[in-house]
Motif scaffolding. Structure first.
Motif, PDB file in Angstrom:
ATOM      1  N   GLU A 185      14.875   8.968   2.795  1.00  0.00           N
ATOM      2  CA  GLU A 185      13.706   9.669   2.271  1.00  0.00           C
ATOM      3  C   GLU A 185      13.817   9.635   0.745  1.00  0.00           C
ATOM      4  O   GLU A 185      14.767  10.176   0.182  1.00  0.00           O
ATOM      5  CB  GLU A 185      13.718  11.107   2.793  1.00  0.00           C
ATOM      6  N   ASN A 186      12.876   8.942   0.095  1.00  0.00           N
ATOM      7  CA  ASN A 186      12.978   8.779  -1.357  1.00  0.00           C
ATOM      8  C   ASN A 186      11.593   8.567  -1.975  1.00  0.00           C
ATOM      9  O   ASN A 186      10.658   8.200  -1.275  1.00  0.00           O
ATOM     10  CB  ASN A 186      13.843   7.555  -1.689  1.00  0.00           C
ATOM     11  N   PRO A 187      11.470   8.752  -3.287  1.00  0.00           N
ATOM     12  CA  PRO A 187      10.217   8.378  -3.960  1.00  0.00           C
ATOM     13  C   PRO A 187      10.033   6.862  -3.838  1.00  0.00           C
ATOM     14  O   PRO A 187      11.033   6.139  -3.745  1.00  0.00           O
ATOM     15  CB  PRO A 187      10.437   8.789  -5.411  1.00  0.00           C
ATOM     16  N   PRO A 188       8.795   6.372  -3.863  1.00  0.00           N
ATOM     17  CA  PRO A 188       8.544   4.953  -3.602  1.00  0.00           C
ATOM     18  C   PRO A 188       9.278   4.013  -4.549  1.00  0.00           C
ATOM     19  O   PRO A 188       9.803   2.989  -4.116  1.00  0.00           O
ATOM     20  CB  PRO A 188       7.026   4.821  -3.747  1.00  0.00           C
ATOM     21  N   GLN A 189       9.301   4.373  -5.829  1.00  0.00           N
ATOM     22  CA  GLN A 189       9.962   3.522  -6.823  1.00  0.00           C
ATOM     23  C   GLN A 189      11.403   3.252  -6.414  1.00  0.00           C
ATOM     24  O   GLN A 189      11.868   2.117  -6.368  1.00  0.00           O
ATOM     25  CB  GLN A 189       9.905   4.239  -8.187  1.00  0.00           C
ATOM     26  N   LYS A 190      12.088   4.312  -6.070  1.00  0.00           N
ATOM     27  CA  LYS A 190      13.497   4.240  -5.669  1.00  0.00           C
ATOM     28  C   LYS A 190      13.616   3.502  -4.333  1.00  0.00           C
ATOM     29  O   LYS A 190      14.421   2.589  -4.167  1.00  0.00           O
ATOM     30  CB  LYS A 190      14.030   5.673  -5.575  1.00  0.00           C
ATOM     31  N   PHE A 191      12.793   3.899  -3.364  1.00  0.00           N
ATOM     32  CA  PHE A 191      12.920   3.360  -2.015  1.00  0.00           C
ATOM     33  C   PHE A 191      12.725   1.849  -1.983  1.00  0.00           C
ATOM     34  O   PHE A 191      13.501   1.119  -1.376  1.00  0.00           O
ATOM     35  CB  PHE A 191      11.914   4.032  -1.068  1.00  0.00           C
ATOM     36  N   PHE A 192      11.671   1.376  -2.631  1.00  0.00           N
ATOM     37  CA  PHE A 192      11.347  -0.046  -2.505  1.00  0.00           C
ATOM     38  C   PHE A 192      12.191  -0.947  -3.396  1.00  0.00           C
ATOM     39  O   PHE A 192      12.261  -2.145  -3.184  1.00  0.00           O
ATOM     40  CB  PHE A 192       9.862  -0.273  -2.782  1.00  0.00           C
ATOM     41  N   HIS A 193      12.812  -0.385  -4.448  1.00  0.00           N
ATOM     42  CA  HIS A 193      13.550  -1.254  -5.367  1.00  0.00           C
ATOM     43  C   HIS A 193      15.044  -0.968  -5.429  1.00  0.00           C
ATOM     44  O   HIS A 193      15.814  -1.800  -5.877  1.00  0.00           O
ATOM     45  CB  HIS A 193      12.927  -1.155  -6.766  1.00  0.00           C
ATOM     46  N   ASP A 194      15.443   0.211  -4.957  1.00  0.00           N
ATOM     47  CA  ASP A 194      16.863   0.533  -5.031  1.00  0.00           C
ATOM     48  C   ASP A 194      17.205   1.508  -3.895  1.00  0.00           C
ATOM     49  O   ASP A 194      17.645   2.636  -4.132  1.00  0.00           O
ATOM     50  CB  ASP A 194      17.147   1.163  -6.414  1.00  0.00           C
ATOM     51  N   ASP A 248       3.879   9.545  -2.503  1.00  0.00           N
ATOM     52  CA  ASP A 248       4.690  10.354  -3.394  1.00  0.00           C
ATOM     53  C   ASP A 248       6.119  10.320  -2.876  1.00  0.00           C
ATOM     54  O   ASP A 248       7.061  10.519  -3.616  1.00  0.00           O
ATOM     55  CB  ASP A 248       4.198  11.808  -3.386  1.00  0.00           C
ATOM     56  N   ARG A 249       6.220  10.096  -1.560  1.00  0.00           N
ATOM     57  CA  ARG A 249       7.520  10.112  -0.909  1.00  0.00           C
ATOM     58  C   ARG A 249       7.440   9.147   0.265  1.00  0.00           C
ATOM     59  O   ARG A 249       6.440   9.125   0.983  1.00  0.00           O
ATOM     60  CB  ARG A 249       7.794  11.522  -0.406  1.00  0.00           C
ATOM     61  N   VAL A 250       8.481   8.335   0.432  1.00  0.00           N
ATOM     62  CA  VAL A 250       8.519   7.397   1.548  1.00  0.00           C
ATOM     63  C   VAL A 250       9.631   7.819   2.498  1.00  0.00           C
ATOM     64  O   VAL A 250      10.722   8.174   2.062  1.00  0.00           O
ATOM     65  CB  VAL A 250       8.784   5.949   1.068  1.00  0.00           C
ATOM     66  N   ILE A 251       9.296   7.800   3.789  1.00  0.00           N
ATOM     67  CA  ILE A 251      10.311   8.164   4.778  1.00  0.00           C
ATOM     68  C   ILE A 251      10.497   6.993   5.719  1.00  0.00           C
ATOM     69  O   ILE A 251       9.524   6.484   6.286  1.00  0.00           O
ATOM     70  CB  ILE A 251       9.871   9.415   5.582  1.00  0.00           C
ATOM     71  N   LEU A 252      11.736   6.549   5.882  1.00  0.00           N
ATOM     72  CA  LEU A 252      12.023   5.486   6.842  1.00  0.00           C
ATOM     73  C   LEU A 252      12.595   6.133   8.101  1.00  0.00           C
ATOM     74  O   LEU A 252      13.568   6.884   8.043  1.00  0.00           O
ATOM     75  CB  LEU A 252      13.032   4.489   6.269  1.00  0.00           C
ATOM     76  N   MET A 253      11.947   5.825   9.215  1.00  0.00           N
ATOM     77  CA  MET A 253      12.443   6.342  10.497  1.00  0.00           C
ATOM     78  C   MET A 253      13.016   5.193  11.305  1.00  0.00           C
ATOM     79  O   MET A 253      12.522   4.076  11.260  1.00  0.00           O
ATOM     80  CB  MET A 253      11.307   6.981  11.295  1.00  0.00           C
ATOM     81  N   ASP A 254      14.045   5.492  12.082  1.00  0.00           N
ATOM     82  CA  ASP A 254      14.572   4.508  13.028  1.00  0.00           C
ATOM     83  C   ASP A 254      15.292   5.265  14.133  1.00  0.00           C
ATOM     84  O   ASP A 254      16.014   6.227  13.851  1.00  0.00           O
ATOM     85  CB  ASP A 254      15.515   3.533  12.315  1.00  0.00           C
ATOM     86  N   GLY A 255      15.063   4.858  15.355  1.00  0.00           N
ATOM     87  CA  GLY A 255      15.735   5.499  16.485  1.00  0.00           C
ATOM     88  C   GLY A 255      15.484   6.991  16.583  1.00  0.00           C
ATOM     89  O   GLY A 255      16.325   7.738  17.065  1.00  0.00           O
ATOM     90  N   GLY A 256      14.310   7.420  16.148  1.00  0.00           N
ATOM     91  CA  GLY A 256      13.937   8.819  16.324  1.00  0.00           C
ATOM     92  C   GLY A 256      14.495   9.774  15.281  1.00  0.00           C
ATOM     93  O   GLY A 256      14.354  10.983  15.417  1.00  0.00           O
ATOM     94  N   VAL A 257      15.118   9.237  14.250  1.00  0.00           N
ATOM     95  CA  VAL A 257      15.601  10.112  13.169  1.00  0.00           C
ATOM     96  C   VAL A 257      15.166   9.564  11.806  1.00  0.00           C
ATOM     97  O   VAL A 257      14.762   8.410  11.693  1.00  0.00           O
ATOM     98  CB  VAL A 257      17.148  10.246  13.172  1.00  0.00           C
ATOM     99  N   ILE A 258      15.224  10.420  10.791  1.00  0.00           N
ATOM    100  CA  ILE A 258      14.914   9.978   9.433  1.00  0.00           C
ATOM    101  C   ILE A 258      16.156   9.309   8.850  1.00  0.00           C
ATOM    102  O   ILE A 258      17.241   9.905   8.813  1.00  0.00           O
ATOM    103  CB  ILE A 258      14.471  11.167   8.556  1.00  0.00           C
ATOM    104  N   VAL A 259      15.992   8.049   8.428  1.00  0.00           N
ATOM    105  CA  VAL A 259      17.128   7.298   7.901  1.00  0.00           C
ATOM    106  C   VAL A 259      17.219   7.458   6.389  1.00  0.00           C
ATOM    107  O   VAL A 259      18.293   7.647   5.829  1.00  0.00           O
ATOM    108  CB  VAL A 259      16.997   5.801   8.256  1.00  0.00           C
ATOM    109  N   PHE A 288       0.837  -1.204   0.000  1.00  0.00           N
ATOM    110  CA  PHE A 288       0.000   0.000   0.000  1.00  0.00           C
ATOM    111  C   PHE A 288       0.871   1.253   0.000  1.00  0.00           C
ATOM    112  O   PHE A 288       0.623   2.199  -0.744  1.00  0.00           O
ATOM    113  CB  PHE A 288      -0.921  -0.026   1.222  1.00  0.00           C
ATOM    114  N   ALA A 289       1.913   1.226   0.812  1.00  0.00           N
ATOM    115  CA  ALA A 289       2.818   2.374   0.889  1.00  0.00           C
ATOM    116  C   ALA A 289       3.376   2.700  -0.497  1.00  0.00           C
ATOM    117  O   ALA A 289       3.407   3.859  -0.909  1.00  0.00           O
ATOM    118  CB  ALA A 289       3.953   2.079   1.863  1.00  0.00           C
ATOM    119  N   GLU A 290       3.771   1.664  -1.202  1.00  0.00           N
ATOM    120  CA  GLU A 290       4.346   1.877  -2.529  1.00  0.00           C
ATOM    121  C   GLU A 290       3.314   2.458  -3.494  1.00  0.00           C
ATOM    122  O   GLU A 290       3.624   3.311  -4.324  1.00  0.00           O
ATOM    123  CB  GLU A 290       4.904   0.556  -3.088  1.00  0.00           C
ATOM    124  N   ALA A 291       2.071   1.981  -3.359  1.00  0.00           N
ATOM    125  CA  ALA A 291       1.024   2.437  -4.277  1.00  0.00           C
ATOM    126  C   ALA A 291       0.580   3.865  -4.005  1.00  0.00           C
ATOM    127  O   ALA A 291       0.267   4.611  -4.923  1.00  0.00           O
ATOM    128  CB  ALA A 291      -0.170   1.493  -4.187  1.00  0.00           C
TER     129      ALA A 291
END
Lengths: 217, 248
Positions: free
Chosen positions: B222-231, B209-220, B203-206
């Motif tokens: 930040e990329n468009p879904p196409q890039k984030f999920f595949h590369d 417009d932009r996906v943000i991965l957070m871990d330990g209270g910071v943004i790790v 669903f996130a990928e669909a």
């Protein structure tokens, strides 16, 4: 059982029942008001008032009504405060009932889920709008059974009023027993008088609860 | 100031006792954008969302909605919150009101709009999410998926500038997840501005417009879904994504 005795003295019971009901109702209304105020002070953790309300609740719930009445009727006059038996009865009942009502209302208020408060806040409702639209309606349906039980409990507690020389039902029965030694008749009439007073209240409350339950609240 | 910016977060910091939940986050969301926040449990993504409409006090940094500061505990907050729609994991529908009354509460009490107009709009929105026939039902008579769709409508009816969706399918049966996410997808297509916290990667990928991965209270990352999920750029993102796939 002496039927003529009953016929002769039942008007005395009616008279004293009116007194019991009057003082009972006034005491209960006051106890509802006190209970609501205390519950609000405790729910919103208002400084100082919160502590006072909590202490009062414990004091009133953990001492017998008869002790509270004795304090008002025999204790206070020594300190210069003289109250009539009627006022003692009303104040005593309100004091005792306020504590119980406070607990019942508070249990309803704390039962409202945090998500509902946050949902209300996110919708832009202010404190007052949240209280009247979200908190109170939900709290009321949770509190209702306990509040009804308190009302019945307080009506029954009025039976110790005779201790401060209020001519209530109990007083009348004891009087008749003392004068005529007609224990069976006097006590039978006493039981019936209390049933006539309290049973309808009980039935109405049960019906109300059933209706609220059906409405899914 | 850029008119397009809906929400702007600068150096946000949130501390619970000794635990630093959010440790300096900058985030800008523009009009019509759908941002998806993902990350392991406890990474601070839900807390971030809650800070955005002032449900949590913050210990540093600032949040602005259209340039206005969002400040916890301030009176101005009620006004700002009307422009932020929030949907919770456990729906938060008021159980003593019908679905329609739930939806109409804020427009009537907060926005003081005329009842006829509100009712027409509320019914139209309920129809749109397939709940037209449930308007007079109480929340307890609805399935989880139906309740969540009603909750979305309740946030939507005040025409918020931005919607915050906090793990809105986490409490739902798998079969109901779809019906709720379809509603959100539809909103995204129609240009709603949203920040979505979710564990549903497909669903996130669909929707994003932009996906943000957070871990330990910071943004790790930040990329468009196409890039984030595949590369993905970071090893952390690759590792996180690998936990969602299975191979024998």
């Amino acid at each position: 059982m002496d039927r003529s005795f009953i016929n002769k003295y039942y008007p005395l019971y009616i008279e004293s029942a009116v007194l019991t009901v009057t003082i009972g109702c006034m005491g209960i209304i006051l106890s509802v008001i006190i209970g609501m105020l205390c519950a609000l002070c405790r729910y919103y953790k208002i400084p100082i008032l919160n502590a006072i309300a909590a202490a009062y609740t414990e004091l009133s719930r953990n001492t017998p009504l008869i002790v509270q009445l004795f304090f008002l009727f025999f204790g206070l006059p020594k300190a210069g405060i003289v109250l009539s038996p009627e006022v003692c009865g009303t104040v005593g009942l309100a004091f005792l009932g306020g504590g119980y009502m406070s607990e019942s209302f508070l249990s309803g208020l704390v039962s409202v889920k945090k998500t509902h408060l946050e949902a209300a806040a996110s919708l832009g409702l202010n404190e007052l709008q949240t209280m009247t639209n979200v908190v109170f309606p939900q709290a009321a349906s949770v509190s209702a059974p306990a509040v009804c039980a308190n009302v019945i409990f307080l009506l029954k507690e009025t039976s110790v009023f005779s201790a401060v020389s209020l001519a209530d039902l109990m007083y009348t029965a004891k009087d008749l027993i003392g004068m005529y030694y007609s224990t069976t008749e006097a006590l039978t009439m006493l039981v019936i008088a209390y049933l006539i007073m309290i049973l309808p209240v009980s039935i109405v409350f049960t019906l109300l609860e059933r209706r609220m339950h059906r409405a899914g609240i | 100031m850029n008119e397009d910016i809906v929400i702007e977060v600068k150096g946000l910091k949130k501390v619970f006792g000794e635990n630093v939940i959010i440790n300096g986050i900058d985030l800008t969301v523009r009009k019509g954008e759908t941002v998806v926040l993902i990350g392991p449990s406890g990474c601070g993504k839900s807390t971030l969302l809650r800070c955005l409409n002032g449900l949590e006090p913050i210990q540093g940094g600032s949040v602005f909605l259209h340039g206005e500061p969002v400040e916890y505990g301030k009176r101005s907050l009620n006004k700002i919150r009307q422009k932020i729609g929030m949907v919770f994991q456990d729906y938060g529908l008021f159980p003593h009101m019908t679905v329609l009354d739930n939806v109409m509460l804020a427009p009537l009490k907060v926005q003081k709009r005329p009842k006829d107009e509100v009712k027409t709009e509320a019914m139209a929105l309920l129809e749109r999410v397939g709940l037209g026939d449930k308007a007079k039902s109480y929340p307890s008579q609805l399935s989880g998926g139906q309740q969540q769709r009603a909750a979305i409508v309740r946030s939507l009816v005040v025409n918020p500038d931005i919607m915050l969706l906090d793990e809105i399918t986490a409490a739902l049966d798998p079969e109901m997840v779809h019906e709720v996410l379809n509603v959100v997808l539809d909103l995204a297509k129609n240009g709603s501005t949203m920040i979505i916290v979710t564990h549903e990667m497909a669903f996130a990928e669909a929707v994003a417009d932009r996906v943000i991965l957070m871990d330990g209270g910071v943004i790790v990352e930040e990329n468009p879904p196409q890039k984030f999920f595949h590369d993905a750029d970071t090893e952390r993102a690759k590792k996180f994504l690998s936990t969602f796939s299975y191979s024998k």
